[in-house]
Design an enzyme around this catalytic site. Structure first.
Site, short mmCIF file in Angstrom:
data_model
loop_
_atom_site.label_atom_id
_atom_site.label_comp_id
_atom_site.label_asym_id
_atom_site.label_seq_id
_atom_site.Cartn_x
_atom_site.Cartn_y
_atom_site.Cartn_z
N SER A 142 40.62 26.77 -41.74
CA SER A 142 41.87 27.33 -41.22
C SER A 142 42.25 26.70 -39.87
CB SER A 142 41.80 28.86 -41.12
OG SER A 142 40.96 29.27 -40.08
N MET B 87 29.53 22.78 -39.85
CA MET B 87 28.33 23.61 -39.69
C MET B 87 27.04 22.80 -39.81
SD MET B 87 29.65 26.46 -39.00
CE MET B 87 28.36 27.66 -39.19
N LEU C 106 24.50 18.18 -34.83
CA LEU C 106 24.61 16.72 -34.76
C LEU C 106 23.38 16.11 -34.10
CD1 LEU C 106 28.32 16.49 -33.57
CD2 LEU C 106 27.47 16.32 -35.91
N HIS D 253 34.64 26.94 -30.69
CA HIS D 253 33.55 27.90 -30.87
C HIS D 253 34.09 29.31 -30.66
CE1 HIS D 253 29.43 29.28 -30.97
NE2 HIS D 253 29.71 30.03 -29.93
N THR E 217 28.57 17.71 -26.39
CA THR E 217 27.48 16.98 -25.75
C THR E 217 26.20 17.30 -26.52
OG1 THR E 217 27.18 18.83 -24.23
CG2 THR E 217 28.53 17.01 -23.43
C1 GRF Z 1 35.83 29.25 -36.61
O1 GRF Z 1 35.62 30.55 -36.21
C2 GRF Z 1 35.35 28.28 -35.57
O2 GRF Z 1 35.50 28.76 -34.28
C3 GRF Z 1 33.89 28.13 -35.89
O3 GRF Z 1 33.83 28.15 -37.30
C4 GRF Z 1 34.95 28.88 -37.81
C5 GRF Z 1 35.63 27.95 -38.77
O4 GRF Z 1 36.69 28.60 -39.45
N1 GRF Z 1 33.35 26.94 -35.30
P1 GRF Z 1 37.76 27.72 -40.23
O5 GRF Z 1 36.97 26.89 -41.26
O6 GRF Z 1 38.48 26.86 -39.27
O7 GRF Z 1 38.64 28.69 -40.91
#
Ligand code: GRF
Length: 194
Positions: free
Chosen positions: A16, A94, A97, A113, A145
């Protein structure tokens, strides 16, 4: 107008935030374009969304690389360079790295984040904010980083934690801000790149 910065958005799931970046990039005066959406898993829902929006959607599946995360990242890096990508936006990517990708894209890789960093790096950010009795929560866009969720902060947005909030309710409130903050911060970042 200077040429638009070529951004690759890296995702693992629904995407999203990627969609919010794609939408923002449609504005004529947006300083970036989304040149590529890349996922590490074939079932990342965002791949289809990107394709439907007319953007190249590529899966560099992590599976064949097994535990060799660096080899997987070398394949990603090659795909990005082939396409002349200038900036990476991690958006729900997810996988932690390795120094290879972090160093190769130092100063040119952003992440979003769902917490007010430095509070709550890692997972389960909303649950932890609620359990701690925090009055506010939010999201952060930062440079990537070596340390997970540790790089310099480029932008933050805050929301209240309301009485009776569960993780879902809070996550939706934060997500709405993510969709505003990420395009705005990425645009400012790209304008500064010149
Ligand atoms: C979001 O809450 C983002 O902050 C985190 O993972 C989630 C990803 O959601 N890193 P989407 O795939 O962008 O809907």
């Amino acid at each position: 107008m200077p040429p638009k910065t070529r951004v690759a958005v890296l995702i693992s799931g629904r995407g999203s935030n990627m969609e919010a970046l794609v939408r923002a990039a449609q504005a004529a005066d947006c300083p970036f374009e989304v040149s590529l959406v890349l996922a590490n898993k074939p079932d990342a829902g965002g791949l289809e969304t990107a394709q439907a929006a007319g953007i190249e959607a590529l899966c560099v599946d992590q599976k064949p690389f097994g535990k060799d995360r660096e080899a997987h990242e070398r394949a990603i890096d090659a795909a990005l360079r082939e396409r002349g990508v200038q900036v990476i936006a991690l958006a729900g990517y997810m996988r932690i790295l390795t120094p290879f990708l972090v160093d190769a894209w130092e100063g040119r890789m952003l992440n979003i984040h769902p917490s007010l960093l430095p509070k709550y790096p890692g997972l389960d950010t909303h649950g932890r904010a609620i359990a701690a009795g925090d009055a506010e929560a939010g999201c952060t866009v930062h440079l990537v980083t070596a340390g997970v969720d540790e790089g310099p902060v480029l932008g933050q947005a805050r929301v209240p934690v309301l009485p009776g909030d569960d993780e879902h309710a809070l996550s939706l409130r934060v997500l709405e801000q993510e969709h505003r903050l990420y395009p705005e911060t990425l645009a400012a970042f790209c304008r500064d790149l010149g």
